[in-house]
Scaffold this active site. Structure first.
Site, mmCIF file in Angstrom:
data_model
loop_
_atom_site.group_PDB
_atom_site.id
_atom_site.type_symbol
_atom_site.label_atom_id
_atom_site.label_comp_id
_atom_site.label_asym_id
_atom_site.label_seq_id
_atom_site.Cartn_x
_atom_site.Cartn_y
_atom_site.Cartn_z
ATOM 1 N N LYS A 184 108.946 34.930 93.471
ATOM 2 C CA LYS A 184 110.298 35.451 93.215
ATOM 3 C C LYS A 184 111.118 35.596 94.502
ATOM 4 C CE LYS A 184 109.077 37.897 88.907
ATOM 5 N NZ LYS A 184 109.189 39.182 88.159
ATOM 6 N N TYR A 207 113.891 34.472 80.378
ATOM 7 C CA TYR A 207 113.555 35.868 80.054
ATOM 8 C C TYR A 207 114.153 36.308 78.712
ATOM 9 C CZ TYR A 207 111.398 36.895 84.581
ATOM 10 O OH TYR A 207 110.553 36.944 85.666
ATOM 11 N N PHE A 228 116.941 46.602 81.344
ATOM 12 C CA PHE A 228 116.911 46.028 82.689
ATOM 13 C C PHE A 228 117.234 44.528 82.713
ATOM 14 C CE2 PHE A 228 112.532 46.088 81.034
ATOM 15 C CZ PHE A 228 112.207 44.737 81.109
ATOM 16 N N ARG A 250 96.836 36.604 86.432
ATOM 17 C CA ARG A 250 97.322 37.959 86.084
ATOM 18 C C ARG A 250 96.555 39.022 86.890
ATOM 19 N NH1 ARG A 250 102.147 38.642 83.393
ATOM 20 N NH2 ARG A 250 101.356 40.586 82.559
ATOM 21 N N THR A 267 102.601 45.125 86.846
ATOM 22 C CA THR A 267 104.046 44.879 86.955
ATOM 23 C C THR A 267 104.705 45.833 87.955
ATOM 24 O OG1 THR A 267 103.988 44.299 84.611
ATOM 25 C CG2 THR A 267 106.167 44.652 85.575
ATOM 26 N N ARG A 308 101.113 41.944 94.129
ATOM 27 C CA ARG A 308 102.208 42.914 93.972
ATOM 28 C C ARG A 308 102.000 44.144 94.845
ATOM 29 N NH1 ARG A 308 103.091 41.733 87.525
ATOM 30 N NH2 ARG A 308 104.903 40.364 87.755
ATOM 31 N N ASN A 315 109.329 42.357 92.088
ATOM 32 C CA ASN A 315 107.864 42.487 92.110
ATOM 33 C C ASN A 315 107.122 41.199 92.475
ATOM 34 O OD1 ASN A 315 108.236 41.207 89.719
ATOM 35 N ND2 ASN A 315 107.139 42.672 88.456
HETATM 36 P P1 ATP Z 1 106.394 38.729 84.736
HETATM 37 O O1 ATP Z 1 106.766 38.344 83.326
HETATM 38 O O2 ATP Z 1 107.542 38.648 85.725
HETATM 39 O O3 ATP Z 1 105.166 38.045 85.226
HETATM 40 P P2 ATP Z 1 105.147 41.074 83.697
HETATM 41 O O4 ATP Z 1 104.601 40.184 82.611
HETATM 42 O O5 ATP Z 1 104.177 41.868 84.508
HETATM 43 O O6 ATP Z 1 106.006 40.266 84.734
HETATM 44 P P3 ATP Z 1 107.186 41.889 81.819
HETATM 45 O O7 ATP Z 1 106.987 43.063 80.964
HETATM 46 O O8 ATP Z 1 107.056 40.508 81.234
HETATM 47 O O9 ATP Z 1 106.229 42.061 83.095
HETATM 48 O O10 ATP Z 1 108.615 42.027 82.497
HETATM 49 C C1 ATP Z 1 109.254 40.913 83.092
HETATM 50 C C2 ATP Z 1 109.887 41.319 84.396
HETATM 51 O O11 ATP Z 1 110.955 42.236 84.119
HETATM 52 C C3 ATP Z 1 108.962 42.084 85.346
HETATM 53 O O12 ATP Z 1 108.181 41.264 86.171
HETATM 54 C C4 ATP Z 1 109.955 42.865 86.167
HETATM 55 O O13 ATP Z 1 110.469 42.056 87.228
HETATM 56 C C5 ATP Z 1 111.063 43.169 85.180
HETATM 57 N N1 ATP Z 1 110.903 44.521 84.640
HETATM 58 C C6 ATP Z 1 109.994 44.937 83.733
HETATM 59 N N2 ATP Z 1 110.123 46.244 83.466
HETATM 60 C C7 ATP Z 1 111.165 46.665 84.247
HETATM 61 C C8 ATP Z 1 111.804 47.919 84.435
HETATM 62 N N3 ATP Z 1 111.417 49.023 83.783
HETATM 63 N N4 ATP Z 1 112.830 47.965 85.327
HETATM 64 C C9 ATP Z 1 113.257 46.869 85.997
HETATM 65 N N5 ATP Z 1 112.687 45.647 85.856
HETATM 66 C C10 ATP Z 1 111.653 45.549 85.009
HETATM 67 MG MG MG Z 2 105.811 38.851 81.485
#
Ligand code: ATP
Ligand code: MG
Length: 142
Positions: free
Chosen positions: A11, A51, A59, A87, A93, A104, A114
């Site tokens: 990222k 997304y 968010f 993962r 996250t 992370r 992140n």
């Molecule tokens: P990714 O999909 O990026 O690998 P993840 O699967 O761990 O991460 P998801 O729940 O899919 O997490 O969320 C996607 C992305 O949205 C996260 O990586 C983070 O950058 C952002 N995100 C998630 N929760 C929050 C939050 N509470 N506030 C701000 N950004 C968030």
């Molecule tokens: Mg995800």
């Protein structure tokens, strides 16, 4: 165990902090090989589409702003159990909850910034790879 493919994004906070090499070296140490890579800057349209499942989350706007704020490295990673292995080495996250030694924990700034994305299932990996790569851009080595 079967060889799998997964999708990863280094990222914008990581590319701007010069951590591409550090993150790639963690993949390599964990036997995840790069099968495709693109260094690019995402358009808003492409980031929103990626997304889309988070469209209704509070968010979402912030997430798209961040993901289009600088360059990203899009990659296909390949190896045994690649989806779940990636993962694990990414960590939680929220970097405050990420285990020691995870990407992370080392390189994320916040839950938003992140450091990396990684597919959360084989089905997501197939969908996400197809969203960013043509079939002939994935290099087969096996
Ligand atoms: P990714 O999909 O990026 O690998 P993840 O699967 O761990 O991460 P998801 O729940 O899919 O997490 O969320 C996607 C992305 O949205 C996260 O990586 C983070 O950058 C952002 N995100 C998630 N929760 C929050 C939050 N509470 N506030 C701000 N950004 C968030
Ligand atoms: Mg995800």
């Amino acid at each position: 165990m079967a060889i799998e493919k997964t999708f990863s994004i280094i990222k914008p906070n990581s590319t701007l902090d010069n951590n591409i090499g550090n993150i790639k070296s963690i993949f390599e140490k964990n036997d995840l090989r790069i099968a495709a890579a693109k260094f690019t800057k995402l358009s808003r349209e492409k980031a929103e589409g990626f997304y889309i499942e988070h469209k209704e989350r509070p968010f979402f706007g912030e997430l798209v702003d961040f993901m289009t704020s600088g360059p990203v490295m899009l990659m296909c990673l390949e190896g045994e159990n690649a989806v779940m292995k990636n993962r694990e080495i990414m960590g939680a996250t929220n970097p405050a909850e990420a285990a020691e030694g995870t990407i992370r924990k080392l390189y994320a700034k916040s839950i938003g910034e992140n450091a990396v994305h990684g597919s959360d299932s084989e089905a997501s990996a197939q969908r996400e790879l197809a969203y960013f790569f043509e079939k002939n851009e994935l290099v087969d080595r096996f």
